[in-house]
Design an enzyme around this catalytic site. Structure first.
Site, PDB file in Angstrom:
ATOM      1  N   LYS A  94      97.897  26.179   7.738  1.00  0.00           N
ATOM      2  CA  LYS A  94      99.275  26.243   7.240  1.00  0.00           C
ATOM      3  C   LYS A  94     100.519  25.686   7.837  1.00  0.00           C
ATOM      4  O   LYS A  94     100.078  26.273   9.496  1.00  0.00           O
ATOM      5  CB  LYS A  94      99.838  27.507   6.975  1.00  0.00           C
ATOM      6  CG  LYS A  94      99.891  27.166   5.747  1.00  0.00           C
ATOM      7  CD  LYS A  94      99.995  27.136   4.557  1.00  0.00           C
ATOM      8  CE  LYS A  94     101.103  27.362   2.812  1.00  0.00           C
ATOM      9  NZ  LYS A  94      99.945  27.260   1.824  1.00  0.00           N
TER      10      LYS A  94
ATOM     11  N   ASP B 156     104.100  22.798   0.006  1.00  0.00           N
ATOM     12  CA  ASP B 156     103.779  24.547  -0.444  1.00  0.00           C
ATOM     13  C   ASP B 156     105.498  24.525  -0.928  1.00  0.00           C
ATOM     14  O   ASP B 156     106.057  23.222  -0.901  1.00  0.00           O
ATOM     15  CB  ASP B 156     103.248  25.245   0.680  1.00  0.00           C
ATOM     16  CG  ASP B 156     103.369  26.240   0.085  1.00  0.00           C
ATOM     17  OD1 ASP B 156     102.491  26.616  -0.804  1.00  0.00           O
ATOM     18  OD2 ASP B 156     103.561  27.021   0.359  1.00  0.00           O
TER      19      ASP B 156
ATOM     20  N   THR C 286      97.330  23.237  -9.522  1.00  0.00           N
ATOM     21  CA  THR C 286      97.631  24.796  -8.301  1.00  0.00           C
ATOM     22  C   THR C 286      97.430  24.860 -10.235  1.00  0.00           C
ATOM     23  O   THR C 286      96.785  26.308 -10.484  1.00  0.00           O
ATOM     24  CB  THR C 286      98.786  25.152  -7.990  1.00  0.00           C
ATOM     25  OG1 THR C 286      98.305  23.854  -6.734  1.00  0.00           O
ATOM     26  CG2 THR C 286      97.922  26.161  -7.072  1.00  0.00           C
TER      27      THR C 286
ATOM     28  N   ASN D  40     106.472  24.063  -8.735  1.00  0.00           N
ATOM     29  CA  ASN D  40     105.528  23.085  -8.965  1.00  0.00           C
ATOM     30  C   ASN D  40     104.393  23.872  -9.729  1.00  0.00           C
ATOM     31  O   ASN D  40     103.506  23.369 -11.055  1.00  0.00           O
ATOM     32  CB  ASN D  40     104.500  23.148  -7.541  1.00  0.00           C
ATOM     33  CG  ASN D  40     103.691  21.476  -8.329  1.00  0.00           C
ATOM     34  OD1 ASN D  40     101.792  22.436  -8.122  1.00  0.00           O
ATOM     35  ND2 ASN D  40     102.886  20.833  -8.858  1.00  0.00           N
TER      36      ASN D  40
ATOM     37  N   SER E 183      93.319  18.541  -3.620  1.00  0.00           N
ATOM     38  CA  SER E 183      93.454  17.833  -2.365  1.00  0.00           C
ATOM     39  C   SER E 183      91.828  17.473  -1.510  1.00  0.00           C
ATOM     40  O   SER E 183      91.976  15.946  -0.959  1.00  0.00           O
ATOM     41  CB  SER E 183      94.064  19.415  -1.523  1.00  0.00           C
ATOM     42  OG  SER E 183      95.648  19.041  -1.436  1.00  0.00           O
TER      43      SER E 183
HETATM   44  P1  NDP Z   1     107.706  24.676  -5.597  1.00  0.00           P
HETATM   45  O1  NDP Z   1     108.731  25.134  -4.175  1.00  0.00           O
HETATM   46  O2  NDP Z   1     107.934  24.168  -6.249  1.00  0.00           O
HETATM   47  O3  NDP Z   1     107.998  26.153  -5.984  1.00  0.00           O
HETATM   48  C1  NDP Z   1     108.949  27.708  -5.982  1.00  0.00           C
HETATM   49  C2  NDP Z   1     109.457  28.526  -6.437  1.00  0.00           C
HETATM   50  O4  NDP Z   1     109.508  29.699  -7.089  1.00  0.00           O
HETATM   51  C3  NDP Z   1     111.116  28.013  -7.508  1.00  0.00           C
HETATM   52  O5  NDP Z   1     110.978  28.212  -8.608  1.00  0.00           O
HETATM   53  C4  NDP Z   1     111.467  29.406  -6.201  1.00  0.00           C
HETATM   54  O6  NDP Z   1     113.002  28.774  -6.636  1.00  0.00           O
HETATM   55  C5  NDP Z   1     111.190  30.324  -5.908  1.00  0.00           C
HETATM   56  N1  NDP Z   1     111.190  30.674  -5.532  1.00  0.00           N
HETATM   57  C6  NDP Z   1     110.778  30.587  -3.586  1.00  0.00           C
HETATM   58  N2  NDP Z   1     111.154  31.734  -2.888  1.00  0.00           N
HETATM   59  C7  NDP Z   1     111.397  32.387  -3.607  1.00  0.00           C
HETATM   60  C8  NDP Z   1     111.676  33.975  -3.245  1.00  0.00           C
HETATM   61  N3  NDP Z   1     111.756  33.940  -2.110  1.00  0.00           N
HETATM   62  N4  NDP Z   1     112.500  35.145  -4.190  1.00  0.00           N
HETATM   63  C9  NDP Z   1     112.605  34.070  -5.577  1.00  0.00           C
HETATM   64  N5  NDP Z   1     111.746  33.438  -6.134  1.00  0.00           N
HETATM   65  C10 NDP Z   1     111.107  31.764  -5.166  1.00  0.00           C
HETATM   66  O7  NDP Z   1     106.919  25.645  -4.541  1.00  0.00           O
HETATM   67  P2  NDP Z   1     104.599  25.259  -5.558  1.00  0.00           P
HETATM   68  O8  NDP Z   1     105.427  26.135  -6.419  1.00  0.00           O
HETATM   69  O9  NDP Z   1     104.800  24.635  -4.746  1.00  0.00           O
HETATM   70  O10 NDP Z   1     105.081  27.285  -4.786  1.00  0.00           O
HETATM   71  C11 NDP Z   1     104.921  28.492  -5.058  1.00  0.00           C
HETATM   72  C12 NDP Z   1     104.255  29.577  -5.087  1.00  0.00           C
HETATM   73  O11 NDP Z   1     102.425  29.295  -5.021  1.00  0.00           O
HETATM   74  C13 NDP Z   1     104.241  29.515  -3.319  1.00  0.00           C
HETATM   75  O12 NDP Z   1     104.153  30.972  -2.924  1.00  0.00           O
HETATM   76  C14 NDP Z   1     102.674  28.318  -2.377  1.00  0.00           C
HETATM   77  O13 NDP Z   1     102.366  28.791  -1.635  1.00  0.00           O
HETATM   78  C15 NDP Z   1     101.852  28.898  -3.566  1.00  0.00           C
HETATM   79  N6  NDP Z   1     101.057  27.936  -3.858  1.00  0.00           N
HETATM   80  C16 NDP Z   1     101.274  26.608  -4.194  1.00  0.00           C
HETATM   81  C17 NDP Z   1     100.198  25.380  -4.315  1.00  0.00           C
HETATM   82  C18 NDP Z   1     100.485  24.215  -4.390  1.00  0.00           C
HETATM   83  O14 NDP Z   1      99.595  23.285  -4.736  1.00  0.00           O
HETATM   84  N7  NDP Z   1     101.918  23.665  -4.285  1.00  0.00           N
HETATM   85  C19 NDP Z   1      98.831  26.072  -4.029  1.00  0.00           C
HETATM   86  C20 NDP Z   1      98.624  27.132  -4.036  1.00  0.00           C
HETATM   87  C21 NDP Z   1      99.363  28.039  -3.948  1.00  0.00           C
HETATM   88  P3  NDP Z   1     114.451  28.141  -6.129  1.00  0.00           P
HETATM   89  O15 NDP Z   1     113.929  26.709  -6.619  1.00  0.00           O
HETATM   90  O16 NDP Z   1     115.581  28.977  -6.318  1.00  0.00           O
HETATM   91  O17 NDP Z   1     113.862  28.496  -4.579  1.00  0.00           O
HETATM   92  O1  2IT Z   2      98.772  27.341  -1.009  1.00  0.00           O
HETATM   93  C1  2IT Z   2      97.581  26.438  -1.231  1.00  0.00           C
HETATM   94  O2  2IT Z   2      97.067  26.131  -1.268  1.00  0.00           O
HETATM   95  C2  2IT Z   2      98.751  25.096  -0.965  1.00  0.00           C
HETATM   96  N1  2IT Z   2      99.435  24.854  -0.686  1.00  0.00           N
HETATM   97  C3  2IT Z   2      98.110  23.868  -1.136  1.00  0.00           C
HETATM   98  C4  2IT Z   2      97.076  23.042   0.321  1.00  0.00           C
HETATM   99  C5  2IT Z   2      96.840  21.995   0.069  1.00  0.00           C
HETATM  100  O3  2IT Z   2      96.062  21.683   1.122  1.00  0.00           O
HETATM  101  O4  2IT Z   2      96.966  21.091  -0.794  1.00  0.00           O
END
Ligand code: NDP
Ligand code: 2IT
Length: 455
Positions: A135, A175, A219, A250, A387
């Site tokens: 990561k 992420d 996801t 996302n 991925s």
């Molecule tokens: P994005 O950046 O697309 O979206 C994040 C969302 O969460 C936004 O709505 C954001 O609001 C909100 N957010 C972020 N930080 C905070 C915080 N400190 N408090 C409250 N809300 C918050 O990220 P993803 O959707 O990709 O990721 C979301 C979660 O999913 C994370 O935990 C990530 O690690 C996990 N994840 C992501 C994967 C992926 O493929 N993308 C895969 C597996 C897990 P704002 O816009 O206001 O910041």
């Molecule tokens: O937390 C996760 O699994 C991700 N942000 C996706 C990682 C990836 O390599 O697609």
């Protein structure tokens, strides 16, 4: 130096490894939280398989193979020099090249990247694909930055990172704060520096340059597929269930999309400023337009949907009664008090789309109250699983249709559910998917480490 604790009971062994970790990493609270959850759930494995204790597998697996920390210098639109900190943790490569996302958020520090990298080892193993755990990220805050500033930052970040990654070495992706746009800029800079076309070095790429269909949805869809399997155990489905999803990034958006497709009514979503409640069901086209196209705040939603309400602050979203809660924003967004509220309001299932969204105390509340619980490592593995499918397509130079990838994703989520359930049963914790997914993810990596010798 780590002293191997042999000839002792499994309980003493896991205690000693965890205590040592607290001694040496005491300030890394998020990492310790992630480590504690996993380490203690593995006790039954060490009871049955003392050879893993003797080989010091646990002492080794909690220690990253490599931690990279670097300066990222870039210039903002006003011509001012900006300095950020970049990270890449190459945690474990026993079963494949390091694989895991990059997070750009001001809260990013070594503890956050370590917790995410540690979780990724077990999650990636669960997917059944040959990918190790890693990561990275930066404390760079993308909010309020221009497109050019984002591009310059990504280029500066990759100018250091490129020397540490490669399609058979370490494969980053997105992420929080890193989506298709950022991956595009990162890939462009990597290609420029390397002077060759190596698409397998990053995943989450655009469809015109080696990306995979369904990666954007993976996801969120995967999380819903997993929860759907869990619901079948109690002869239920998403049909007519009231669902609350936190976040609107996302993961959240595509969890909402799949839940709606399966007949659920999703009534709430949020960003880091506040949450919307739309009792008639969220208008996803409007939400996508606000978040994906306009990149605006979620408060805009209520201006166009007067029947919905907006409330400042994030945690209040868990006061909304629901059958299924899908936390898809960030770590520790559900604490013990929020978990109790969910239970009082009759929640049947919690599916973690985000990484470590529930505190350890919140998880205890779910388990004590027989709430079906889909832990993050299992429930959100669909993103990294696709991925890995993107890497496979890049290597073979052949690309699959949306439906082909979606079917593979669905099957992978079913497999993860079945393997986690089976492992829980095998080790005497039937029905506990937290134990089951940690154990199933761990055993494959542990067996590979055992076979590869003391390294
Ligand atoms: P994005 O950046 O697309 O979206 C994040 C969302 O969460 C936004 O709505 C954001 O609001 C909100 N957010 C972020 N930080 C905070 C915080 N400190 N408090 C409250 N809300 C918050 O990220 P993803 O959707 O990709 O990721 C979301 C979660 O999913 C994370 O935990 C990530 O690690 C996990 N994840 C992501 C994967 C992926 O493929 N993308 C895969 C597996 C897990 P704002 O816009 O206001 O910041
Ligand atoms: O937390 C996760 O699994 C991700 N942000 C996706 C990682 C990836 O390599 O697609």
């Amino acid at each position: 130096m780590v002293t191997l604790t042999t000839n002792t009971t499994a309980t003493t062994y896991v205690d000693s490894v965890y205590n040592k970790l607290v001694e040496t990493n005491g300030h890394e609270v998020e990492f310790l939280q992630a480590a504690k959850e996993i380490i203690y759930s593995l006790t039954p494995v060490f009871e049955k398989r003392p050879e893993l204790m003797e080989a010091g597998i646990l002492e080794r697996i909690v220690e990253p193979e490599r931690i990279l920390k670097f300066r990222v210098t870039w210039m903002d639109d006003a011509g001012k020099v900006q300095v950020n900190r970049g990270y890449r943790i190459q945690f474990n490569s026993a079963i494949g090249p390091y694989k895991g996302g990059l997070r750009f958020h001001p809260s990013v520090n070594e503890s956050i990247v370590k917790f995410l990298g540690f979780e990724q080892i077990f999650k990636n193993s669960l997917t059944g694909q040959p990918i190790g755990g890693g990561k990275g990220g930066s404390d760079f805050d993308p909010k309020g930055k221009s497109n050019n500033e984002i591009m310059r930052f990504c280029q500066a970040f990759m100018t250091e990172l490129y020397r540490h990654i490669g399609q058979d070495i370490d494969v980053p992706a997105g992420d929080i704060g890193v989506g298709g746009r950022e991956v595009g800029y990162l890939f462009g800079q990597y290609k420029r520096i390397r002077g060759g076309y190596e698409p397998g070095v990053l995943t989450g790429k655009g469809l015109s340059f080696g990306g995979s269909l369904t990666r954007t949805e993976a996801t969120g869809y995967g999380c819903v597929y997993f929860v759907d399997e869990m619901l079948q155990e109690i002869k239920e489905s998403f049909q007519n269930q009231t669902v609350v999803v936190s976040g609107s990034g996302n993961v959240a958006i595509y969890a909402i999309e799949k839940a709606q497709q399966l007949g659920a009514k999703v009534v709430a979503a949020s960003d880091s400023s506040g949450y919307i409640h739309d009792p008639e069901g969220i208008d996803l086209a409007l939400l996508k337009d606000i978040k994906e196209v306009r990149k605006a705040r979620i408060i805009e939603y209520v201006k166009e949907r007067p029947e919905a309400t907006y409330t400042e602050g994030c945690t209040g979203i868990w006061t909304i009664p629901c059958d299924i809660a899908l936390p898809c924003a960030t770590q520790n967004e559900i604490d013990e008090a929020s978990a109790r509220l969910l239970v009082e309001n009759g929640v049947k299932a919690v599916g973690e789309g985000a990484n470590m969204p529930s505190t350890l105390e919140a998880i205890d509340v779910y388990l004590e109250n027989n709430v079906l619980f889909a832990p993050a490592k299992a429930a959100n593995a669909g993103g990294v699983a696709v991925s890995a499918l993107e890497m496979a397509q890049d290597s073979s130079r052949q690309f699959w249709t949306f439906d082909e990838v979606d079917k593979k994703l669905h099957q992978i989520m079913i497999n993860i559910y079945n393997e986690s359930s089976a492992a829980a049963k095998r080790y005497g914790h039937e029905g506990n998917l937290l134990f089951g997914s940690n154990i199933a993810g761990f055993e494959k990596v542990a067996d590979a480490m055992l076979a590869q010798g003391i390294i």
